[in-house]
Design a protein around this motif. Structure first.
Motif, PDB file in Angstrom:
ATOM      1  N   THR A   1       0.968  -1.207  -0.218  1.00 48.43           N
ATOM      2  CA  THR A   1      -0.279  -0.346   0.173  1.00 48.43           C
ATOM      3  C   THR A   1       0.442   1.374  -0.330  1.00 48.43           C
ATOM      4  O   THR A   1       2.006   1.417   0.374  1.00 48.43           O
ATOM      5  N   GLN A   2       0.224   2.640  -0.698  1.00 50.97           N
ATOM      6  CA  GLN A   2       0.978   3.676  -0.855  1.00 50.97           C
ATOM      7  C   GLN A   2      -0.068   4.573  -0.575  1.00 50.97           C
ATOM      8  O   GLN A   2      -1.294   4.489  -0.737  1.00 50.97           O
ATOM      9  N   VAL A   3       0.658   5.639   0.820  1.00 51.36           N
ATOM     10  CA  VAL A   3      -1.065   6.754   0.860  1.00 51.36           C
ATOM     11  C   VAL A   3      -0.153   8.054  -0.243  1.00 51.36           C
ATOM     12  O   VAL A   3       0.888   8.609  -0.816  1.00 51.36           O
ATOM     13  N   LEU A   4      -1.871   8.366  -0.617  1.00 53.04           N
ATOM     14  CA  LEU A   4      -1.698  10.041  -2.000  1.00 53.04           C
ATOM     15  C   LEU A   4      -1.969  10.791  -0.418  1.00 53.04           C
ATOM     16  O   LEU A   4      -2.821  10.847  -0.047  1.00 53.04           O
ATOM     17  N   ALA A   5      -1.176  11.356  -0.736  1.00 49.22           N
ATOM     18  CA  ALA A   5      -1.336  13.240   0.030  1.00 49.22           C
ATOM     19  C   ALA A   5      -1.388  13.655  -0.886  1.00 49.22           C
ATOM     20  O   ALA A   5      -2.588  13.931  -1.993  1.00 49.22           O
TER      21      ALA A   5
ATOM     22  N   SER B   1       5.954  13.684  -4.497  1.00 51.06           N
ATOM     23  CA  SER B   1       6.787  12.433  -4.896  1.00 51.06           C
ATOM     24  C   SER B   1       6.681  11.403  -5.146  1.00 51.06           C
ATOM     25  O   SER B   1       6.982  10.605  -5.928  1.00 51.06           O
ATOM     26  N   LEU B   2       5.347  11.069  -4.415  1.00 52.99           N
ATOM     27  CA  LEU B   2       4.504   9.679  -4.804  1.00 52.99           C
ATOM     28  C   LEU B   2       4.174   8.673  -6.786  1.00 52.99           C
ATOM     29  O   LEU B   2       4.404   8.239  -7.245  1.00 52.99           O
ATOM     30  N   ILE B   3       3.280  10.427  -7.195  1.00 53.32           N
ATOM     31  CA  ILE B   3       3.066  10.151  -8.139  1.00 53.32           C
ATOM     32  C   ILE B   3       4.170  10.390  -9.487  1.00 53.32           C
ATOM     33  O   ILE B   3       3.903   9.179 -10.115  1.00 53.32           O
TER      34      ILE B   3
ATOM     35  N   ILE C   1      11.844  25.181  -0.613  1.00 58.28           N
ATOM     36  CA  ILE C   1      10.952  23.680  -0.691  1.00 58.28           C
ATOM     37  C   ILE C   1      10.492  23.905  -2.637  1.00 58.28           C
ATOM     38  O   ILE C   1       9.735  24.601  -2.724  1.00 58.28           O
ATOM     39  N   ALA C   2      11.046  23.596  -3.918  1.00 52.12           N
ATOM     40  CA  ALA C   2      10.376  23.185  -5.267  1.00 52.12           C
ATOM     41  C   ALA C   2      10.333  24.590  -5.098  1.00 52.12           C
ATOM     42  O   ALA C   2      10.363  25.952  -5.570  1.00 52.12           O
ATOM     43  N   HIS C   3       9.050  24.729  -5.823  1.00 52.97           N
ATOM     44  CA  HIS C   3       8.062  25.664  -6.482  1.00 52.97           C
ATOM     45  C   HIS C   3       6.793  25.809  -6.414  1.00 52.97           C
ATOM     46  O   HIS C   3       6.743  25.104  -5.902  1.00 52.97           O
TER      47      HIS C   3
ATOM     48  N   GLY D   1       2.019  19.487  -2.195  1.00 52.73           N
ATOM     49  CA  GLY D   1       2.945  18.978  -1.146  1.00 52.73           C
ATOM     50  C   GLY D   1       2.483  18.722   0.272  1.00 52.73           C
ATOM     51  O   GLY D   1       2.347  20.406   0.536  1.00 52.73           O
ATOM     52  N   THR D   2       2.872  18.508   0.700  1.00 56.83           N
ATOM     53  CA  THR D   2       2.608  18.976   2.336  1.00 56.83           C
ATOM     54  C   THR D   2       3.846  18.609   3.527  1.00 56.83           C
ATOM     55  O   THR D   2       4.545  17.569   2.694  1.00 56.83           O
ATOM     56  N   MET D   3       3.503  18.873   4.193  1.00 54.45           N
ATOM     57  CA  MET D   3       4.723  18.627   5.308  1.00 54.45           C
ATOM     58  C   MET D   3       4.944  16.713   5.431  1.00 54.45           C
ATOM     59  O   MET D   3       6.375  16.594   5.792  1.00 54.45           O
ATOM     60  N   ALA D   4       3.617  16.766   6.096  1.00 53.02           N
ATOM     61  CA  ALA D   4       3.839  15.184   6.548  1.00 53.02           C
ATOM     62  C   ALA D   4       4.012  14.498   5.765  1.00 53.02           C
ATOM     63  O   ALA D   4       5.280  13.471   5.631  1.00 53.02           O
ATOM     64  N   GLY D   5       3.863  14.397   4.273  1.00 48.71           N
ATOM     65  CA  GLY D   5       4.427  13.618   3.442  1.00 48.71           C
ATOM     66  C   GLY D   5       5.856  13.505   3.479  1.00 48.71           C
ATOM     67  O   GLY D   5       6.133  12.738   3.274  1.00 48.71           O
ATOM     68  N   SER D   6       6.019  15.226   3.976  1.00 50.92           N
ATOM     69  CA  SER D   6       7.237  15.452   3.827  1.00 50.92           C
ATOM     70  C   SER D   6       8.160  13.931   4.785  1.00 50.92           C
ATOM     71  O   SER D   6       9.375  13.584   4.272  1.00 50.92           O
ATOM     72  N   PHE D   7       7.632  14.544   6.279  1.00 54.66           N
ATOM     73  CA  PHE D   7       8.023  13.358   7.019  1.00 54.66           C
ATOM     74  C   PHE D   7       7.844  11.745   6.226  1.00 54.66           C
ATOM     75  O   PHE D   7       9.085  11.079   7.056  1.00 54.66           O
ATOM     76  N   ALA D   8       7.052  11.648   6.368  1.00 54.00           N
ATOM     77  CA  ALA D   8       6.929  10.235   5.448  1.00 54.00           C
ATOM     78  C   ALA D   8       7.916   9.477   4.438  1.00 54.00           C
ATOM     79  O   ALA D   8       8.167   8.875   4.373  1.00 54.00           O
ATOM     80  N   TRP D   9       8.468  10.367   3.391  1.00 51.67           N
ATOM     81  CA  TRP D   9       9.162  10.009   3.042  1.00 51.67           C
ATOM     82  C   TRP D   9      10.052  10.618   3.235  1.00 51.67           C
ATOM     83  O   TRP D   9      11.452   9.380   2.453  1.00 51.67           O
ATOM     84  N   ALA D  10      10.963  11.305   3.932  1.00 50.93           N
ATOM     85  CA  ALA D  10      12.377  11.175   4.908  1.00 50.93           C
ATOM     86  C   ALA D  10      13.177  11.081   3.614  1.00 50.93           C
ATOM     87  O   ALA D  10      14.245  10.641   4.050  1.00 50.93           O
TER      88      ALA D  10
ATOM     89  N   GLN E   1       1.245   0.009   8.070  1.00 53.27           N
ATOM     90  CA  GLN E   1       0.064  -0.455   8.423  1.00 53.27           C
ATOM     91  C   GLN E   1       0.364   1.739   8.944  1.00 53.27           C
ATOM     92  O   GLN E   1      -1.665   1.435   9.142  1.00 53.27           O
ATOM     93  N   GLU E   2       0.833   1.951   9.057  1.00 51.26           N
ATOM     94  CA  GLU E   2       0.480   2.884   9.898  1.00 51.26           C
ATOM     95  C   GLU E   2       0.602   4.668   8.988  1.00 51.26           C
ATOM     96  O   GLU E   2       1.194   4.643   7.878  1.00 51.26           O
ATOM     97  N   LEU E   3      -0.441   5.479   9.763  1.00 49.82           N
ATOM     98  CA  LEU E   3      -1.087   6.606   8.840  1.00 49.82           C
ATOM     99  C   LEU E   3      -0.595   7.814   9.648  1.00 49.82           C
ATOM    100  O   LEU E   3      -0.483   8.257  10.862  1.00 49.82           O
TER     101      LEU E   3
END
Ligand code: FAD
Length: 320
Positions: free
Chosen positions: A28-32, A36-38, A102-104, A111-120, A165-167
């Motif tokens: 599984t992957q979370v889409l925020a 980065s994910l796409i 951060i990018a442009h 993009g989300t701050m929490a997504g940055s913490f998830a992506w690391a 399995q954690e969000l």
């Protein structure tokens, strides 16, 4: 390339999202924000069997203050922090200085701050700031909630304490007091590249003397770092009068802290346009300049504070 086929879930609540993520039979992957994910899915470096899109979960976009803590919900986009007023006090000023790196704008609007913490990513600005300021990462799964301190959370490039399995539901930061000055400086090859090196600093100054220092290092190791040795070397040093970060004498406490950060705290990893020696030099220079910026910020904040007190006292006098 196009992504490999995947199933798509659109939960409306955190409970539904963690139920979907708890499906351990599938990758599984979370889409925020998808920034980065796409891309990774298009390159087929990530091939999830189930994508859990959290964008319709009400409340996850909330940014709020609870006592002395800022809570950044999982859907708060980077761009929100471009206004220093979005977050009270010096923390808002630090976020505003950092986020424009951060990018442009289109990426910052999704993009989300929490997504940055998830992506690391080791070059993530937010992750180094979170590490320096002792942020907490709030994680939910079907069993409930746990919190991990940023200092324990990052295990290496793209590797964290988060279980699949954690969000992440939020990232929490302690607010900074009015006696704190902040600085953020980034060096990168072109405007849209990730940082080669960046530094965040927060200095607490009482009676002209540094009583606490926090320094976050971006892309100076395989994970975000806090420069503990450099911070220690600053305690008790005089914040001094305004200095030119470009012409500091070698013996100045900020120059010394820069050298300590580069040699004792950082563990740089070579990359195509920056070898380890280049990065160490950049760290020494950027730490020194960022500390100058933080000291300047603290001085001007102190001046504003005493101006406000002075005009408040005058207004009181006028009523008499
Ligand atoms: C051209 C370009 C330049 C960039 N430059 C920078 C830069 O300079 N600095 C920087 O920091 N970033 C940069 N980024 C990355 C950007 O900041 C992303 O927004 C961020 O890394 C991921 O956030 P997202 O919300 O887009 O997450 P997504 O892309 O949706 O997800 C990324 C990963 O995190 C996981 N994830 C996301 N949210 C959660 C959650 N709440 N709980 C659990 N897992 C979650 C996903 O499963 C996925 O594995 C850049 C991206 C691009 C395309």
């Amino acid at each position: 390339m196009k992504p490999a086929a995947f199933d798509y879930a659109v939960p409306r609540t955190v409970a539904e999202a963690v139920e979907a993520l708890g499906d351990t039979g599938r990758k599984t992957q979370v889409l925020a924000g998808g920034q980065s994910l796409i891309l990774e899915m298009h390159l087929q470096r990530i091939r999830p069997e189930l994508v859990v899109d959290i964008n319709r979960i009400a409340g996850l976009d909330q940014l709020g203050v609870d006592g002395n803590t800022l809570r950044v919900g999982a859907l708060v986009r980077h761009g929100v922090f471009e206004s220093a007023q979005a977050v009270p006090g010096p923390l808002g000023a630090l976020f505003a200085r950092a986020v424009v790196n951060i990018a442009h704008p289109p990426i910052r609007s999704r993009g989300t701050m929490a997504g940055s913490f998830a992506w690391a990513h080791p070059a993530s600005e937010w992750c180094a700031i979170g590490t320096a300021l002792d942020a907490d990462i709030e994680l939910h799964d079907q069993a409930g909630r746990r919190t991990v301190a940023a200092g324990d959370y990052f295990h290496g490039p793209y590797r964290t304490a988060r279980r699949p399995q954690e969000l992440i539901t939020a990232v929490r930061f302690p607010l900074l007091g009015d006696d704190v000055g902040v600085g953020f400086i980034e060096h990168r090859r072109t405007h849209f590249c990730f940082a080669q090196v960046a530094v965040a600093a927060a200095l607490t100054v009482r009676d002209g003397v540094i009583s606490e220092a926090r320094i976050g290092l971006v892309n100076c190791a395989d994970r975000p770092l806090r420069a503990h040795a450099a911070e220690q070397a600053l305690i008790g040093a005089e914040a001094g009068t305004p200095v030119d970060g470009y012409r500091l004498p070698d013996g100045h406490p900020f120059a010394r802290a820069g050298r300590i950060a580069a040699t004792q705290d950082a563990a740089p990893v070579a990359e195509p346009y920056a070898d380890v020696e280049y990065k160490r030099q950049a760290i020494a220079v950027l730490v020194k300049r960022t500390l100058c910026q933080a000291a300047d910020d603290q001085r001007s904040r102190g001046a504003q504070h005493s101006d406000a007190q002075h005009s408040g006292a005058q207004r009181k006098g006028d009523h008499r």
